[in-house]
Design a protein around this motif. Sequence first.
Motif, PDB file in Angstrom:
ATOM      1  N   ASN A 295      -4.830 -16.718  95.254  1.00 33.66           N
ATOM      2  CA  ASN A 295      -5.711 -17.895  95.297  1.00 33.66           C
ATOM      3  C   ASN A 295      -4.916 -19.198  95.270  1.00 33.66           C
ATOM      4  O   ASN A 295      -5.377 -20.224  95.791  1.00 33.66           O
ATOM      5  N   THR A 381     -11.477 -20.470  88.496  1.00 27.57           N
ATOM      6  CA  THR A 381     -12.539 -19.639  89.077  1.00 27.57           C
ATOM      7  C   THR A 381     -11.933 -18.608  90.023  1.00 27.57           C
ATOM      8  O   THR A 381     -11.085 -18.938  90.850  1.00 27.57           O
ATOM      9  N   LEU A 383     -12.783 -14.534  92.098  1.00 25.56           N
ATOM     10  CA  LEU A 383     -13.616 -13.381  92.414  1.00 25.56           C
ATOM     11  C   LEU A 383     -12.810 -12.127  92.121  1.00 25.56           C
ATOM     12  O   LEU A 383     -11.730 -11.936  92.690  1.00 25.56           O
ATOM     13  N   ASP A 385     -12.272  -8.471  92.631  1.00 27.12           N
ATOM     14  CA  ASP A 385     -12.636  -7.352  93.491  1.00 27.12           C
ATOM     15  C   ASP A 385     -11.860  -6.085  93.135  1.00 27.12           C
ATOM     16  O   ASP A 385     -11.758  -5.158  93.936  1.00 27.12           O
ATOM     17  N   ARG A 395     -17.262  -9.342  91.009  1.00 30.14           N
ATOM     18  CA  ARG A 395     -17.826 -10.204  89.979  1.00 30.14           C
ATOM     19  C   ARG A 395     -17.063 -11.524  89.960  1.00 30.14           C
ATOM     20  O   ARG A 395     -15.866 -11.582  90.253  1.00 30.14           O
ATOM     21  N   THR A 396     -17.777 -12.603  89.604  1.00 27.57           N
ATOM     22  CA  THR A 396     -17.203 -13.950  89.620  1.00 27.57           C
ATOM     23  C   THR A 396     -17.005 -14.462  88.208  1.00 27.57           C
ATOM     24  O   THR A 396     -17.885 -14.305  87.350  1.00 27.57           O
ATOM     25  N   TYR A 397     -15.856 -15.078  87.967  1.00 23.13           N
ATOM     26  CA  TYR A 397     -15.548 -15.650  86.654  1.00 23.13           C
ATOM     27  C   TYR A 397     -15.056 -17.078  86.821  1.00 23.13           C
ATOM     28  O   TYR A 397     -14.367 -17.403  87.790  1.00 23.13           O
ATOM     29  N   ASN A 398     -15.414 -17.905  85.867  1.00 20.25           N
ATOM     30  CA  ASN A 398     -15.003 -19.311  85.899  1.00 20.25           C
ATOM     31  C   ASN A 398     -13.733 -19.577  85.104  1.00 20.25           C
ATOM     32  O   ASN A 398     -13.227 -20.699  85.091  1.00 20.25           O
TER      33      ASN A 398
END
Length: 444
Positions: A295, A381, A383, A385, A395-398
């Motif tokens: 990222n 943030t 994702l 996978d 699932r998504t995390y901040n």
Amino acid sequence: MNSTNKFLVLIASFLIITSCEKQYEPIKVTANNFHNSVNRVIDVMIHDIFSPPVASRVFAYPNIAAYEIIAQNDENYNSLSGQINTLGNIPKPKNEDQINYQLAAFMTHLDLSKKLIFSEEKLDVYQDSLYSLWETANPIEFEEAKAYASDVTGYISNWMDKDNYNQTRTMPKYTVNSSEDWRWQPTPPSYMDGLEPHWNKIRPFVLDSASQFKPIPPPEFSMDKNSKFYKELREVYEITNEMIQIGDESEEVQIAKFWDCNPYVSVNRGHLMFAVKKITPGAHWILITQIACKNTDSDVNKSIYAYTKSSIGIADAFISCWDEKYRSNLVRPETLINKYFDDEWKPILQTPPFPEYTSGHSVVSGSAATVLTDVFGENFTFLDDSELRYGLPIRTYNSFKQASEEAAISRMYGGIHYRAAVEEGIGQGNKVGDLVVERLNMVN
């Protein structure tokens, strides 16, 4: 022949020789090469069914070796020599100006990984395919890096072999004492022996000792309905029953399954029993580290740094956690619920084969999240996978902290931990992670 003609002959000879020499481009090792190598190692670890504590060791040593090499040639990074327990200085290359340090780091990581797994041949095909290309591209640089990688691999192997791991392989198995209800007992369906009862004897990387962050004792065992222990046991039973009634659509069920990370799940089909293999908790956080690197478009050196720091935090978290597990030796919810509440009740997740307190997921996740926050910052943030291979959605995390808190509570949702093990466990992990951040001066 006059002097002019001799000079012309020398010039002609020089031109002929140099024209025959092939000019090679430097071998380029990318961050994706390193990520792919990590993924291949994880695949083999899943195949070989490494336990969570042992898997953490498999990650740590190759990462440290690779990091020490890139720190030799990148002023942005400091050697870990003298910063982690008993590590000295790795060998210097014989020709410092001619070494491709990133190539040597990659080779050393792969060589050490092969030493730590069982199915070495599964990495050989991957290694050979890359090495044949690189050797053809620049044989001189390739051989220089390979020789240096071999020197560093030997040095780190010698250091690694003094961490007491080999000695723990010959220590006695855990002895079950089922005479008292509070003591841990093997659980269905496989009733496996207690896993790694001597892991607290492994030399830590940053911790002063396995017991440095010894948590408070678990709630005192009692089946009195007014006791804290009984209330926590009942809470597990009631929460899981509600989740079962809602079914797989329940958010709590999804969270439990996403963070299952049980490397060996026994499945019964009539008279047939087989194993479902998955990643370990440490591997899940290594993959989160990889997601963060991608990222942020981290280059190969930054990626190696991130893997190294997170794997040290993960490894020491397991040592800290396992020290407490076999001290408190607390019984799992499944054993008591089957005995006192419902003999047909089953947890959402399969109960792993070791004592309950503290929660391994909680300790490891707290430590990994703390370290990754230091590397990549807060409010990161991403994702996740990591579980797609098991048919589970992204699932998504901040933040890493949010992910760690969800990982921790997943153990209660899964029916395999009480609340105290989750809450005390993540605090224990945070302390381990804080120590890693405080002690390791890795970046200038």
